[in-house]
Design an enzyme around this catalytic site. Structure first.
Site, PDB file in Angstrom:
ATOM      1  N   LYS A 114      35.515  48.638  30.481  1.00  0.00           N
ATOM      2  CA  LYS A 114      36.361  47.835  29.585  1.00  0.00           C
ATOM      3  C   LYS A 114      37.128  48.706  28.601  1.00  0.00           C
ATOM      4  O   LYS A 114      38.233  48.361  28.200  1.00  0.00           O
ATOM      5  CB  LYS A 114      35.522  46.794  28.845  1.00  0.00           C
ATOM      6  CG  LYS A 114      35.031  45.682  29.751  1.00  0.00           C
ATOM      7  CD  LYS A 114      34.609  44.458  28.984  1.00  0.00           C
ATOM      8  CE  LYS A 114      34.218  43.348  29.942  1.00  0.00           C
ATOM      9  NZ  LYS A 114      33.664  42.191  29.263  1.00  0.00           N
ATOM     10  N   LYS A 195      36.263  36.460  45.857  1.00  0.00           N
ATOM     11  CA  LYS A 195      35.380  35.524  45.162  1.00  0.00           C
ATOM     12  C   LYS A 195      36.193  34.463  44.412  1.00  0.00           C
ATOM     13  O   LYS A 195      37.231  34.790  43.847  1.00  0.00           O
ATOM     14  CB  LYS A 195      34.542  36.338  44.164  1.00  0.00           C
ATOM     15  CG  LYS A 195      33.483  35.567  43.452  1.00  0.00           C
ATOM     16  CD  LYS A 195      32.750  36.451  42.455  1.00  0.00           C
ATOM     17  CE  LYS A 195      33.427  36.389  41.109  1.00  0.00           C
ATOM     18  NZ  LYS A 195      32.568  36.723  39.980  1.00  0.00           N
ATOM     19  N   LYS A 198      37.100  32.518  37.816  1.00  0.00           N
ATOM     20  CA  LYS A 198      37.826  31.776  36.800  1.00  0.00           C
ATOM     21  C   LYS A 198      39.014  32.546  36.256  1.00  0.00           C
ATOM     22  O   LYS A 198      39.926  31.974  35.684  1.00  0.00           O
ATOM     23  CB  LYS A 198      36.901  31.293  35.681  1.00  0.00           C
ATOM     24  CG  LYS A 198      36.058  32.330  34.972  1.00  0.00           C
ATOM     25  CD  LYS A 198      35.342  31.640  33.803  1.00  0.00           C
ATOM     26  CE  LYS A 198      33.878  31.937  33.654  1.00  0.00           C
ATOM     27  NZ  LYS A 198      33.506  33.247  33.175  1.00  0.00           N
TER      28      LYS A 198
END
Ligand code: ATP
Ligand code: LTN
Length: 329
Positions: A114, A195, A198
């Protein structure tokens, strides 16, 4: 005192819940609540390690809680709370931070990933696993159900606990990660090699639990299939059909063989129609419960009860830590 083992899970209030989250994670938690004394909380303090819009964040917190309860997370079987409602998590985190090495935190895979993506990352992104250790160690839980990506953080919590116990005397239970076996992975309806996620940019292949049911029907009817005409489970050569079969059996409890037999001779249109009916039936139940919860504001009482249960436990742990470390007057 319950003699059940204790588990604790934190959920990040980011994004809308998908059918993949429901089948892969929420149904799992619903199962666990029958076996364990369960603590479940919304990790809002974790969410702010990356910038959040305040209005959106508040909305996400409430929506996520209402969805979880609507999906069958039972407030009588779980302690349900919002992390920031229990100020002791941050206090405990600070004391643990002072017993955690910079090197340990900068080695965490998630931090490395990140921080690479964003040059101006905050120090919260670095210390996040210590807050997670505080969440876990505060309640002396036996197991922490997490996805594979969080295993390293739970292991760090164990390292910190061990170090603290050695230095200041027995204070924390050593919790273990509970990594569920690779559960059913639901794939994107448009690109069944990916996959269902969201954060997907194109939502045509992603079913959201709060999608209008007719939108859900359309998404399923236009799911990618193949040029054969047989409803057979073969993820490699028939990823689209196999994904729809997975969705179907996850919601009906049937086996693959039973489903294949049922649809032998059906064309893809008929098969998809039946998958859509099953999904819509399940989602409609969840949405009805969700709407009822939103209207009655029942979540307020659930969260007050959760907070009142967990705050005294956390206060006691914090006082014990202070005493062991020689803090205060
Ligand atoms: P992101 O878009 O950030 O990747 P996500 O939808 O994959 O988000 P996560 O927050 O990473 O969701 O995961 C929450 C839980 O839902 C995890 O336990 C994860 O294993 C499960 N999960 C997420 N997507 C799926 C999926 N498509 N099939 C099965 N389980 C899933
Ligand atoms: N880091 C986790 C969320 C989380 C959590 C926890 C999970 C925060 N605190 C404690 C288990 C136990 C995530 O990003 N999914």
């Amino acid at each position: 005192m319950s003699d059940k083992k204790k588990i604790l899970t934190g959920l990040q209030p980011t994004g809308s819940i998908t059918l993949g989250n429901y089948i892969g994670a929420i149904k799992q938690v619903v199962k666990y609540q029958e076996m364990y004394d369960s603590y479940i909380f919304i990790a809002d303090l974790h969410a702010i390690t990356i910038p959040q819009d305040p209005v959106q964040l508040k909305e996400n917190i409430r929506s996520l809680l209402n969805i979880y309860v609507a999906c069958g997370i039972d407030p009588n079987k779980n302690k349900i709370f919002v992390q920031s409602d229990n100020e002791y998590h941050c206090n405990i985190s600070w004391l643990l931070e002072c017993n955690t090495y910079y090197g340990e935190l900068s080695r965490m895979t998630q931090f490395k990933d990140k921080s690479k993506k964003n040059q101006n990352f905050t120090s919260g992104l670095l210390t996040y696993p210590v807050l997670m250790a505080a969440d876990i160690l505060t309640y002396d839980v036996d197991y922490v159900p997490v996805g594979g990506d969080q295993k390293q953080h739970v292991e760090l919590a164990r390292d910190i606990a061990e170090r603290f116990n050695n230095k200041f005397g027995e204070t924390f239970k050593m919790s273990e990660p509970l990594i569920s076996k690779e559960g059913t992975k639901i794939m994107d309806l448009q690109d069944p090699t990916k996959k269902m996620s969201k954060s997907a940019e194109n939502k045509k292949g992603v079913i959201l639990l709060l999608d209008d049911v007719e939108v859900i029907r359309k998404k399923i009817m236009s799911a990618t299939t193949d040029s054969e005409m047989s409803v057979k489970y073969d993820p490699e050569n028939k990823p689209g059909i196999s994904n729809l079969l997975n969705i179907y059996i996850s919601l009906t409890g049937k086996t693959i063989e039973e489903a294949e037999e049922q649809f032998a001779g059906s064309n893809y249109g008929e098969f998809k129609k039946e998958v859509a009916n099953v999904v819509i039936k399940e989602v409609s139940k969840i949405q009805a419960k969700y709407n009822e919860l939103v209207q009655t504001n029942a979540i307020e009482e659930i969260l007050n009860n959760g907070r009142d249960y967990v705050v005294p436990i956390a206060k006691q742990k914090y006082e014990l830590m202070k005493q062991k470390m020689g803090l205060g007057r």
